[in-house]
Design an enzyme around this catalytic site. Structure first.
Site, PDB file in Angstrom:
ATOM      1  N   THR A 117       0.822  -1.201   0.000  1.00  0.00           N
ATOM      2  CA  THR A 117       0.000   0.000   0.000  1.00  0.00           C
ATOM      3  C   THR A 117       0.857   1.254   0.000  1.00  0.00           C
ATOM      4  OG1 THR A 117      -1.557   1.275   1.389  1.00  0.00           O
ATOM      5  CG2 THR A 117      -0.081  -0.225   2.514  1.00  0.00           C
ATOM      6  N   ASP A 118       0.281   2.348  -0.489  1.00  0.00           N
ATOM      7  CA  ASP A 118       0.993   3.624  -0.422  1.00  0.00           C
ATOM      8  C   ASP A 118       1.062   4.169   1.001  1.00  0.00           C
ATOM      9  OD1 ASP A 118      -1.705   4.252  -0.156  1.00  0.00           O
ATOM     10  OD2 ASP A 118      -1.718   5.808  -1.696  1.00  0.00           O
ATOM     11  N   GLU A 119       0.281   3.601   1.913  1.00  0.00           N
ATOM     12  CA  GLU A 119       0.263   4.113   3.280  1.00  0.00           C
ATOM     13  C   GLU A 119       1.579   3.862   4.024  1.00  0.00           C
ATOM     14  OE1 GLU A 119      -3.324   3.767   5.589  1.00  0.00           O
ATOM     15  OE2 GLU A 119      -4.473   3.268   3.797  1.00  0.00           O
ATOM     16  N   TYR A 144      -1.708  -0.577  11.050  1.00  0.00           N
ATOM     17  CA  TYR A 144      -1.878  -1.189   9.728  1.00  0.00           C
ATOM     18  C   TYR A 144      -0.703  -0.870   8.813  1.00  0.00           C
ATOM     19  CZ  TYR A 144      -3.219  -1.300   4.818  1.00  0.00           C
ATOM     20  OH  TYR A 144      -3.216  -1.489   3.454  1.00  0.00           O
ATOM     21  N   LYS A 148       2.357  -3.318   7.280  1.00  0.00           N
ATOM     22  CA  LYS A 148       2.611  -3.487   5.848  1.00  0.00           C
ATOM     23  C   LYS A 148       4.036  -3.047   5.498  1.00  0.00           C
ATOM     24  CE  LYS A 148       0.387  -4.689   2.928  1.00  0.00           C
ATOM     25  NZ  LYS A 148       0.263  -6.061   2.348  1.00  0.00           N
TER      26      LYS A 148
END
Length: 329
Positions: A117-119, A144, A148
Site C-alpha cells: 500500500t501507499d500508506e 496497519y 505493511k
C-alpha cells in the site's frame, strides 16, 4: 501459469482472481474467510480452487506454494480503524503471514509478487506538490501501515539474503465491486442507496489517490508478465480527490444535493494526503489505467452496488452500529 493467490476471497484479491482467470491462469485461492472476505465473488469462477486456511500456518502454506509457479500475496488485515482498536491481527497476518510465505517460497523456488500500500510512506502535506515514488522513505503512521511496511522490508530482505524471486507493488486507494461496506466509498454509496446521508471524517479535506480495482488487477498482471525480480512498482491512476470531493460526486451521480452530507469525528492520526507517481510502471512495463476518470469509475461502482443489494444488505446495519458506537454515526 499456476498461480496461488493469498487473500483471494477479499475485495482486491477476488477482483484479481477474476482477471487472472480471464488471462488463462490456473488459480488457487488461500483465504481464511474472515469477516471482510467475499466467497460470493468466487462463485462465478468454478474453475478456481478455494483452500480455507491461514497464511501464517506453515503446514497449510508450504504444500500449496510447492504446487504453483507464482504466488500473489494479497492476504492482509487492512482497515485502519480496526488496527487502531486491535493491532494484534495485523501483526499476525501482515508480518507473520508474510514471513511464513517467504519461507515457503524460499524452500520451493516459486516466484512471489507482494502487494502493498501507499500508506507505508506516511502522508504528504495538503500543499505539497510532491508524489510518492519508489524511492520515497517509509514513514508509516498506524498499526496497519506499520505492519505493511514491515512486510515489505521482509520481502526485500529475503530477496537479497536468500535469492527469493520477488516483485513488490504499492498501490493507492482502491474502490470497486465486492468492497466491504465499512470502507469509505462503499459506505457512502450504500448510505445513499438507503436514502441516508454520507458521513465524512473531520472536514473532508484529506486527499486520497483513487484507483478502480480493475486497473489495480491489470497492473499486477502486467508486473507478473514483465516485471523484474527485486523491483518495486507503484500503482496509481492519477485519481487525487479530497474525501469531500468524492462525497459530493457521489451525491450528484445519485441525484442528491451536493451539500447533503454529515461531518463526523475525525480518525485519530488521520493521514492528510496520499499521491502516487506511477511513471516507472507505465514507462517500463507499458501499463495504463482503463478508468482514468474517477467519476466514470464511481458511476460504474454505484451501478454494481445497486445491483448487488443482496450481498451488502446483511452486513450494513452491523457496520453502521459499530461506527455509531465509536461516535462516528
Amino acid at each position: 501459469m499456476r498461480v496461488l493467490v493469498t487473500g483471494g476471497a477479499g475485495f482486491i484479491g477476488a477482483n484479481f482472481v477474476e482477471h487472472a482467470v480471464a488471462q488463462g491462469a490456473e488459480v488457487t485461492v488461500l483465504d481464511l474467510l474472515t469477516y471482510a472476505a467475499s466467497p460470493d465473488a468466487l462463485a462465478a469462477l468454478p474453475q478456481v480452487r478455494l483452500v480455507v486456511g491461514d497464511v501464517a500456518d506453515a503446514a497449510v502454506v508450504e504444500p500449496l506454494v510447492a504446487e504453483h509457479d507464482v504466488v500473489v500475496h494479497f492476504a492482509a488485515e487492512s482497515h485502519n480503524d480496526n488496527s487502531l482498536r486491535d493491532p494484534g491481527p495485523f501483526i499476525r497476518t501482515n508480518l507473520v503471514g508474510t514471513f511464513t510465505l517467504l519461507e515457503a517460497v524460499r524452500r520451493t523456488g516459486a516466484r512471489l509478487h507482494h502487494v502493498s500500500t501507499d500508506e507505508v510512506y506516511g502522508d504528504l502535506a495538503l500543499d505539497d506538490p510532491a508524489r510518492f515514488t519508489e524511492d520515497s522513505p517509509y514513514r508509516p503512521s498506524s498499526p496497519y501501515s506499520a505492519s505493511k511496511a514491515g512486510s515489505d522490508h521482509l520481502v526485500r530482505a529475503w530477496g537479497r539474503s536468500f535469492g527469493v524471486r520477488a516483485t513488490l507493488s504499492n498501490c493507492s486507494n482502491n474502490y470497486g465491486p465486492w468492497q466491504h461496506v465499512e470502507k469509505f466509498i462503499p459506505r457512502q454509496i450504500t448510505n445513499l442507496l438507503d436514502g441516508g446521508r454520507p458521513k465524512v471524517y473531520g472536514t473532508g479535506a484529506q486527499v486520497r489517490d483513487w484507483i478502480h480495482v480493475a486497473d489495480h488487477s491489470a497492473a499486477v498482471w502486467t508486473i507478473l508478465e514483465r516485471g523484474v525480480p527485486g523491483e518495486t512498482y507503484l500503482i496509481g491512476a492519477d485519481g487525487e480527490r479530497t474525501n469531500l470531493d468524492i462525497v459530493r460526486t457521489l451525491l450528484r451521480l445519485l441525484g442528491r444535493d451536493a451539500e447533503d452530507y454529515d461531518l463526523v469525528a475525525d480518525r485519530p492520526g488521520h493521514d492528510q494526503r496520499y499521491a502516487i507517481d506511477s511513471t516507472k510502471l507505465r514507462r517500463e512495463l507499458g501499463w495504463t489505467p482503463r478508468f482514468a476518470d474517477v467519476e466514470a469509475g464511481l458511476a460504474d461502482v454505484i451501478a454494481w452496488y445497486r445491483g448487488h443489494e443482496d450481498w451488502w444488505r446483511p452486513v450494513k446495519a452491523g457496520t453502521e452500529a459499530a461506527y455509531a458506537a465509536r461516535g462516528q454515526a
